[in-house]
Motif scaffolding. Sequence first.
Motif, short mmCIF file in Angstrom:
data_model
loop_
_atom_site.label_atom_id
_atom_site.label_comp_id
_atom_site.label_asym_id
_atom_site.label_seq_id
_atom_site.Cartn_x
_atom_site.Cartn_y
_atom_site.Cartn_z
N LYS A 284 0.84 -1.20 0.00
CA LYS A 284 0.00 0.00 0.00
C LYS A 284 0.88 1.25 0.00
CE LYS A 284 -1.96 1.93 3.72
NZ LYS A 284 -2.67 2.03 4.97
N PHE A 285 1.86 1.28 0.87
CA PHE A 285 2.74 2.46 0.93
C PHE A 285 3.59 2.58 -0.32
CE2 PHE A 285 1.99 4.53 4.78
CZ PHE A 285 1.61 3.58 5.70
N TYR A 286 4.02 1.45 -0.83
CA TYR A 286 4.87 1.49 -2.02
C TYR A 286 4.12 2.09 -3.19
CZ TYR A 286 8.19 -0.11 -5.51
OH TYR A 286 9.10 -0.17 -6.53
N ARG A 287 2.89 1.62 -3.39
CA ARG A 287 2.12 2.13 -4.53
C ARG A 287 1.76 3.60 -4.34
NH1 ARG A 287 -0.85 -3.07 -5.49
NH2 ARG A 287 0.74 -4.21 -6.66
N GLN A 288 1.57 3.97 -3.07
CA GLN A 288 1.19 5.35 -2.80
C GLN A 288 2.32 6.31 -3.13
OE1 GLN A 288 -0.09 5.59 1.21
NE2 GLN A 288 -0.61 7.75 1.13
N PHE A 289 3.54 5.91 -2.88
CA PHE A 289 4.64 6.87 -2.98
C PHE A 289 5.55 6.68 -4.16
CE2 PHE A 289 4.22 9.57 0.54
CZ PHE A 289 3.61 8.85 1.54
N ASN A 290 5.72 5.49 -4.61
CA ASN A 290 6.79 5.30 -5.60
C ASN A 290 6.31 5.36 -7.03
OD1 ASN A 290 8.30 4.78 -3.29
ND2 ASN A 290 9.57 3.34 -4.38
N TYR A 291 5.65 6.46 -7.38
CA TYR A 291 5.15 6.48 -8.75
C TYR A 291 6.21 6.84 -9.78
CZ TYR A 291 0.45 5.00 -8.51
OH TYR A 291 -0.66 4.21 -8.38
N SER A 292 6.73 8.06 -9.64
CA SER A 292 7.74 8.40 -10.65
C SER A 292 9.12 8.19 -10.06
CB SER A 292 7.58 9.85 -11.09
OG SER A 292 8.28 10.68 -10.20
N GLN A 293 10.11 8.34 -10.89
CA GLN A 293 11.43 7.90 -10.45
C GLN A 293 12.17 8.95 -9.66
OE1 GLN A 293 13.22 6.81 -14.06
NE2 GLN A 293 11.92 5.04 -14.37
N CYS B 174 9.50 5.79 -0.78
CA CYS B 174 9.56 5.04 0.46
C CYS B 174 10.99 4.60 0.72
CB CYS B 174 8.71 3.77 0.36
SG CYS B 174 6.98 4.10 0.49
N GLY B 175 11.32 4.57 1.97
CA GLY B 175 12.63 4.05 2.34
C GLY B 175 12.43 3.02 3.43
N LEU B 176 13.38 2.12 3.54
CA LEU B 176 13.30 1.08 4.57
C LEU B 176 14.56 1.12 5.41
CD1 LEU B 176 11.99 -1.95 2.55
CD2 LEU B 176 10.89 -0.98 4.53
N GLU B 177 14.41 0.77 6.67
CA GLU B 177 15.57 0.67 7.54
C GLU B 177 15.57 -0.72 8.16
OE1 GLU B 177 17.19 3.44 11.06
OE2 GLU B 177 15.71 1.94 11.62
N LEU B 178 16.64 -1.46 7.94
CA LEU B 178 16.76 -2.81 8.50
C LEU B 178 17.87 -2.77 9.54
CD1 LEU B 178 15.49 -3.34 5.62
CD2 LEU B 178 16.74 -5.45 5.62
N LYS B 179 17.53 -3.21 10.73
CA LYS B 179 18.56 -3.22 11.76
C LYS B 179 18.68 -4.61 12.35
CE LYS B 179 18.08 -0.50 15.48
NZ LYS B 179 18.36 0.62 16.37
N SER B 180 19.82 -5.24 12.15
CA SER B 180 20.03 -6.56 12.75
C SER B 180 21.52 -6.69 13.03
CB SER B 180 19.54 -7.67 11.83
OG SER B 180 20.27 -7.70 10.64
N PHE B 181 21.98 -5.88 13.94
CA PHE B 181 23.41 -5.81 14.21
C PHE B 181 23.87 -7.03 15.00
CE2 PHE B 181 27.42 -4.00 14.50
CZ PHE B 181 27.89 -4.01 15.81
N GLN B 182 24.87 -7.70 14.50
CA GLN B 182 25.40 -8.91 15.15
C GLN B 182 26.73 -8.58 15.82
OE1 GLN B 182 23.52 -11.80 14.70
NE2 GLN B 182 22.14 -10.37 13.75
#
Lengths: 102, 693
Positions: free
Chosen positions: B182-191, B197-205
């Motif tokens: 839903k968020f992707y389609r809402q925001f990522n229309y043109s280039q 949208c941006g994503l943050e992945l945190k899995s520090f080992q």
Amino acid sequence: MVSLEKKSPEERLNICRKYYLGGFAFLPLLWLINAIWFYKQAFKVEPYPQQAQIRKYVIRSVIGTFIWCIIIITWNVMFQVFRTKMGPIGDYLTFVVPRGYY
Amino acid sequence: MRSSVIFVYLLLSILCVYCSQPKRIVDQMYISFDHARYCVRRLNGTHEIGCQSSASGNSGRMYMIDNDEEFNSYLMNTKLIDSSGSFIIVLNVNLFNTYYVDKLITSLSSKLNGLLLYLKSTSSRPEYFSHDDQCPNHRYSYYLNQTEIINWNSKGTGLFFRSFPFPIMLIDEEDDYKQLIKFYRQFNYSQSSSPTCGLELKSFQNAAHSSKTCIRRNDISHSLIDLEETFCDPVGGLNIYSKLPQSFIIIPKKRQPKSVILILTTTDSFQMFLKIKGTTGGAQQPATSLITFLALAHLIGQEQNEFKQQDKEIIFVTLDGDALDYSASFKFMFDMINGSFPIGNQNEEPIKVEHIHSIIEFQSLSLTDKLSLYTYPSSLINQTFIDTLVHNNPMIIPMAVDSSLPPASSQIFLRQTSSLSFPAYILTSTNQNQLSNHYYHSFFDDPSTLSINISSLEYNSTTEFSQWIKNIVEPFGQTLIESFVGIKKNITIKQEIINNLVYCILKNINCPLIHNVTNQSTGNSFDSSNETSLPFSINTYPVAATPTFPFVQNILSYFLRDRIYDTYNLNETTCKQYSNNDSFCSYIYVGGYAPSIMSEQSFDGYCVRSYIRSVSSMSPAFTIDNYDLSQTTYPAWTESRWTTISLRLFVIPTRKHEIITLVIGILLLSVSFIVCFILRYYTNISLLQPSSS
């Protein structure tokens, strides 16, 4: 705050000597302070009898600081480059062991 | 004057109540996905595998790739790739294999900051999803050296054993996927210009490089800072073994050679993507083998009076830690060779290699029509045993003599004895040298692959699967009696017992069965795992509070209990007295599991006399003094420690928006400086100086 103008020339020489001798106890910062603080006294003020001795101390402090800088910078660079290649010794010398990275 | 003060006060309090929002600003900026699966870092003696993120998380512009065409168009779209400094690629689970991942890594190189996989719905799972090697457990020379190398898991990608410099996470819940799209389609229309949208992945080992480095760093502590930080934990759980009551006495005379039969199974598995409080997979391997093993233990325990007539000891052993380079089997053989098997009593003569008659293993069983029986070596196997087995159960197909063995713990048992001492019989579900498990060592290996509808499964539902287990276990028990006792007897196990085992292991470990076979305090420890299945994952030492080991210990020892005590009406104090007098067996007072009790009388409680031993299954690499962990004599797997794992979605504003925000910020700063300066200049109040009295 110690103001050098208020002290007699003998006292100034005394302070300078103490800092100079103290720096030999592996305290290069004393030499650095000595050089900066007494620079004006050694080179910029009108000559007085103790100035020659103070000048000698200041120059030697500068040399000592420089030597220490070389030693510390060399060790720093060596450690950073060879920490991982030294094997276990690198880890035992590290004070804060890095998390997540080698 | 007073009324205006009251009015201002009222106005302020109303404003405070209505304008203070319970949400913090950070909650309005990020959408957090709490049910994502994540990939962690593990290490062996020389390498690290798995994923690592930076300490504050890896973030980047989100780009979704659903199929092959989108993948190719993305890689050719250089304008898009140049528009952002880092990308988080959201990839369909079906595209997660070496081809696509390698292409992404080579094309994007340092711009690839993370990978998020998604599963659209539970019904659209890929047909094969296994990230173990094509020939599992065959990396270092730990396996038994055989003639040919067979790719038992031909659809395995091997991605589990690769080291990724970025985090990889997986969304398997449908709600999460819907929100993401839903968020992707809402925001990522043109280039370019619109916000994306941006994503943050945190899995520090915490751990790095290799087990050797990590274990060394665990022990470093500078005395100024007291806290020792643990970076990784060695892989290991408990090896549990139990046996029939006839051998509950310490054998006074010398142990006969070839007098012990070991029946083996494993209790662990691994997944590339873990989830806190999530399913761990492991339904086909090892749950099916474990259920078969426990049902067989019950059957043998039921017929213990027959087995009294012969002198061989049957010991049931579960191994934990074999999924990664057979650590548990190495430990078991190490103990056996060094005379510490079985533990517990110094007067007992240890069981050594020459005392073992044969080993029987249940490994990688699936719901298949035919089972394969692998035997090795041909010089030691007992052909009559195999013939009896096949005769009693036509489902079993014996494989050709000296054919290569599938991944099984028996390989290590044979290797450490150079295949000269005892034969191994391995029962597994393979078809033309392929494991029948499409989801080998993956979290998709759940009960739906065993034709079980887990949501409608009840404590006593008879499923096709539980009937299948009954049809395997009964002929097997019959064969054991025929071969070792010498009589032909039709033995049966109650379907109810198998149904209960299936329910407990695959659906809800907090079931009536476990409460009936444990005392009050142990039973209560399972309440915290209500509505969860038995977890099958990598266990580390120190052993965490996993319910797997208490479950197996209590059920195995109950099933192999001394059944004469079912006829005694004892109370708890008498049971405790017995326990104090006998240190060899354990006596616990339980409620009693009705389907297992054969006697007509039933009592309120039973004193259960049984034999159970649990030994740490950590690889000998960690217990031998001065062992260099980079050696390959024993496996040295460790798992890293980590703290927070999070996955967040946010909106990356456009360049114009960012510039405007910056300019407004600088303006505000300068304005506030000017205002403060003016105030200071025009007022006489100086807060720093003391007031003149």
